[in-house]
Write a protein that holds these residues in place. Structure first.
Motif, PDB file in Angstrom:
ATOM      1  N   TYR A 376      -1.327  -6.102  -4.539  1.00  0.00           N
ATOM      2  CA  TYR A 376      -0.148  -5.687  -2.850  1.00  0.00           C
ATOM      3  C   TYR A 376      -0.105  -7.126  -2.432  1.00  0.00           C
ATOM      4  CZ  TYR A 376      -5.805  -6.145  -1.848  1.00  0.00           C
ATOM      5  OH  TYR A 376      -6.765  -6.713  -1.892  1.00  0.00           O
ATOM      6  N   ASP A 379       3.306  -8.257  -0.759  1.00  0.00           N
ATOM      7  CA  ASP A 379       3.757  -7.923   0.847  1.00  0.00           C
ATOM      8  C   ASP A 379       2.406  -6.620   1.580  1.00  0.00           C
ATOM      9  OD1 ASP A 379       2.749  -5.712  -1.041  1.00  0.00           O
ATOM     10  OD2 ASP A 379       5.305  -5.348  -1.083  1.00  0.00           O
ATOM     11  N   LYS A 381       1.001  -3.739   0.829  1.00  0.00           N
ATOM     12  CA  LYS A 381       1.146  -3.252   0.693  1.00  0.00           C
ATOM     13  C   LYS A 381       1.201  -2.161  -0.625  1.00  0.00           C
ATOM     14  CE  LYS A 381       4.833  -2.633   3.785  1.00  0.00           C
ATOM     15  NZ  LYS A 381       6.593  -2.208   3.795  1.00  0.00           N
ATOM     16  N   TRP A 383       0.793   0.885  -3.564  1.00  0.00           N
ATOM     17  CA  TRP A 383       1.546   2.094  -4.136  1.00  0.00           C
ATOM     18  C   TRP A 383       0.152   2.761  -4.261  1.00  0.00           C
ATOM     19  CZ3 TRP A 383       6.929   2.021  -3.398  1.00  0.00           C
ATOM     20  CH2 TRP A 383       7.685   1.395  -2.977  1.00  0.00           C
ATOM     21  N   ARG A 394       3.743   4.441   0.074  1.00  0.00           N
ATOM     22  CA  ARG A 394       3.340   2.780   0.128  1.00  0.00           C
ATOM     23  C   ARG A 394       2.764   3.002   0.932  1.00  0.00           C
ATOM     24  NH1 ARG A 394       8.057  -1.418  -0.229  1.00  0.00           N
ATOM     25  NH2 ARG A 394       8.599  -0.274   1.836  1.00  0.00           N
ATOM     26  N   LEU A 395       1.440   2.043   0.890  1.00  0.00           N
ATOM     27  CA  LEU A 395      -0.151   1.973   2.400  1.00  0.00           C
ATOM     28  C   LEU A 395       0.431   0.968   2.457  1.00  0.00           C
ATOM     29  CD1 LEU A 395      -1.980   2.690   4.228  1.00  0.00           C
ATOM     30  CD2 LEU A 395      -3.409   2.288   2.061  1.00  0.00           C
ATOM     31  N   ASP A 396       0.832   0.558   4.435  1.00  0.00           N
ATOM     32  CA  ASP A 396       1.046  -0.631   4.843  1.00  0.00           C
ATOM     33  C   ASP A 396      -0.726  -0.875   5.399  1.00  0.00           C
ATOM     34  OD1 ASP A 396       0.593  -2.829   6.792  1.00  0.00           O
ATOM     35  OD2 ASP A 396       3.128  -2.576   6.313  1.00  0.00           O
ATOM     36  N   GLU A 403       4.421   5.332   3.836  1.00  0.00           N
ATOM     37  CA  GLU A 403       5.570   5.732   3.959  1.00  0.00           C
ATOM     38  C   GLU A 403       5.678   6.750   2.691  1.00  0.00           C
ATOM     39  OE1 GLU A 403       9.343   2.351   4.345  1.00  0.00           O
ATOM     40  OE2 GLU A 403       6.964   1.547   3.381  1.00  0.00           O
ATOM     41  N   ASN A 426       5.705  -6.588  -6.556  1.00  0.00           N
ATOM     42  CA  ASN A 426       5.143  -4.483  -6.216  1.00  0.00           C
ATOM     43  C   ASN A 426       6.280  -3.824  -5.952  1.00  0.00           C
ATOM     44  OD1 ASN A 426       2.382  -4.280  -5.289  1.00  0.00           O
ATOM     45  ND2 ASN A 426       3.054  -4.255  -3.052  1.00  0.00           N
TER      46      ASN A 426
END
Length: 576
Positions: A376, A379, A381, A383, A394-396, A403, A426
């Protein structure tokens, strides 16, 4: 595979069901005296006395010296059981480092046999104790069979037998074949079973609050249940007091498979389900509890277990977690399943950080099983997936926003996204358990590609990404493990050496060997992909194997797994 006629019934009723989480220690004759084995002053050479704490020979009237018999020793009052395997001469040896001084009870595992009386050993600090073990033919072979042996024994087509794999997540097949339900009775059972969460056990059943979005419904489901009900009622005791088919058994370990030491650590409660077990950089073993809202830490040196409560976010929903995976900093990430969230546990502060799905995604059927935290940092993020709607999220991590990617949106067929595994950039790969797909979601464009496995209906389940961005995964219904080279977009498969092994997961060690475990046969499988050579290690008792882990810090490597229905953690140390 060998076939045995049914033994005559002597003092047991084949309709009696097995008790959940029962440790199947071999039956002994109460009229026989307990035999204590003490070290003799001249029993063994001096070098053997210094290296071994306990040794002996396993024999039977039928075979003489017996290879491949598992001999287990447990000290009175201890939570540890240590197991070794007899060699070609029938001799077993417990290394001195594995047994501290004290009084030990002994038991064996050798299908078709049992101890001819009780056995115990008195271990002292200096000398080597000797215990020669005599075995006799068992009068209750059915009690000893693994799930794989039951599947091999019952009559039916491969398609019918494959349906039995769906029964093993919650209980053994012995409960099915010992039952007396007819087809009508089984229809009611199957309909009720479909309402339970997948982490249910006979000791701790839990109900679902809603069905998955992309699973069988209506007449299609009814027809499948009718077919299975008819099959199950044809292989149980609904029309006879005994089974009308021979019981088949698997061969005992031989050669390399006997060169192993297995240590089993009992956990504090029988309801603990150690689904995932991993070992951290400090040598501590961590487990996620599949059925309860806790994680735990085991110190292998002291056998001390420390539990940490996980926040319960949706009271009334099933509890428990599935995946337990580390990030590069050593923090542990969990999918909280029906609690609808992802959790991070900091091992240093012993604190949790939680990211819940937003209300529009956090439905009654939400089921966040897996996370993929290793890359992660690329970027920012993370999964994860949602089994309730066959989606990938997908978690920011900075904003906390999710998302959603739905590869099968609008489909009327059954789909089940099981695992999510990121590559070094990623990009995420997912396994499609209901069918035979490996999927890829591009991290930058969001483009989705599906790759069918060479084996149809293979049921890809769990796996890992190696340093070369090759995805290794288990094919549960395909009875294979596979590797997908993500750069060359090419598959390679290896068939498990034993039918109905149904591998769940794959771990690749520092030597390039692949390890997997069978939910069905109580065996750990080790593959050299270069030669195609397999080694199968039998475990000391019935073990519902899920996630597998290899500790590469030792030489040889050490294999770890949880006994998901046995409330224990298992360490397997190959001697080569």
């Amino acid at each position: 595979m060998s076939s045995h006629p049914l033994p005559a019934k002597k003092g047991y009723d084949p309709r009696q069901r097995d008790r959940p989480n029962q440790k199947r220690e071999e039956a002994t004759d109460a009229s026989l005296a307990v035999i204590l084995f003490h070290p003799g002053p001249n029993a063994l050479p001096a070098d053997a006395q210094t290296s071994d704490a306990l040794t002996g020979q396993v024999t039977s009237a039928e075979e003489g010296p017996m290879e491949g018999v598992l001999v287990s020793a447990k000290k009175a009052g201890s939570t540890l059981t240590v197991t070794v395997v007899s060699d070609q001469q029938g001799r077993y040896r417990f290394p001195r480092a594995k047994l501290e001084p004290g009084q030990y009870s002994l038991r064996i595992r050798a299908v078709g046999y049992e101890l001819n009386g009780r056995a115990a050993a008195d271990i002292t600090p200096q000398n080597t104790a000797t215990a020669d073990l005599k075995l006799r033919k068992t009068q209750n072979l059915a009690f000893q069979l693994t799930n794989a042996e039951w599947i091999a024994s019952v009559p039916g087509t491969d398609q019918q037998k494959t349906s039995l794999l769906n029964c093993l997540g919650c209980h053994t097949l012995e409960r099915v074949v010992r039952s007396s339900y007819d087809a009508t009775g089984f229809m009611q059972i199957l309909q009720r079973m479909a309402t339970y969460a997948n982490q249910s056990t006979p000791l701790h059943p839990q109900r679902r609050l809603a069905e998955r979005a992309l699973e069988q419904r209506g007449e299609e489901r009814q027809q499948a249940q009718r077919q299975q009900a008819e099959f199950l009622s044809a292989i149980n005791l609904s029309s006879s007091s005994t089974w009308e088919f021979p019981l088949k058994t698997l061969p005992r370990p031989q050669g390399r498979a006997t060169r192993v030491v297995v240590t089993e650590y009992d956990l504090p409660r029988p309801t603990i389900e150690p689904h995932d077990v991993i070992v951290d950089s400090d040598g501590m073993a961590w487990y996620g509890n599949f059925g309860e809202q806790t994680i735990g830490r085991l110190d292998p040196k002291t056998a001390r277990v420390t539990e940490y409560p996980v926040p319960e976010l949706k009271r009334g929903w099933p509890t428990g977690m599935l995946s337990l995976r580390p990030d590069r900093e050593g923090s542990l990430w969990l999918g909280l399943m029906y609690q609808g969230a992802v959790a991070k546990f900091d091992r240093k502060t012993e604190k949790f950080q939680i990211w819940s799905l937003p209300p529009e995604l956090n439905k009654d059927n939400t089921q966040i099983n897996m996370t993929s935290p290793l890359h992660y940092a690329v970027d920012g993020k993370l999964w994860t997936q949602n089994n309730g709607i066959a989606a990938v999220h997908r978690l920011d991590l900075a904003s906390g926003k999710f998302e959603t990617f739905e590869p099968f949106k609008g489909s009327t067929k059954t789909h089940n996204i099981y695992d999510v595994i990121a590559d070094s950039q990623n990009n995420v790969y997912f396994t499609e358990f209901a069918n035979e797909h490996i999927g890829r979601i591009d991290a930058k464009s969001g483009m989705i590609i599906l790759y069918p496995t060479p084996t149809p209906r293979s049921a890809p389940r769990r796996g890992m990404m190696d340093a070369q961005d090759r995805l290794w995964f288990a094919e549960y219904r395909g009875n294979r493990i596979a590797m997908f080279d993500t750069r060359a977009e090419r598959f390679q498969e290896w068939v498990a050496p034993t039918a109905w092994s149904a591998p769940y997961d794959v771990a690749v060690d520092k030597n390039g060997e692949a390890w997997t475990g069978s939910m069905v046969s109580d065996r750990i499988l080790r593959l050299d992909p270069k030669t195609g050579q397999w080694t199968e290690y039998l475990l000391p008792r019935s073990t519902n194997i899920r996630r597998v882990f290899v500790d590469n810090s030792t030489t040889p490597v050490t294999f770890w797994v949880g006994s998901n229905h046995g409330a224990s953690i298992i360490k397997l140390e190959p001697l080569d």
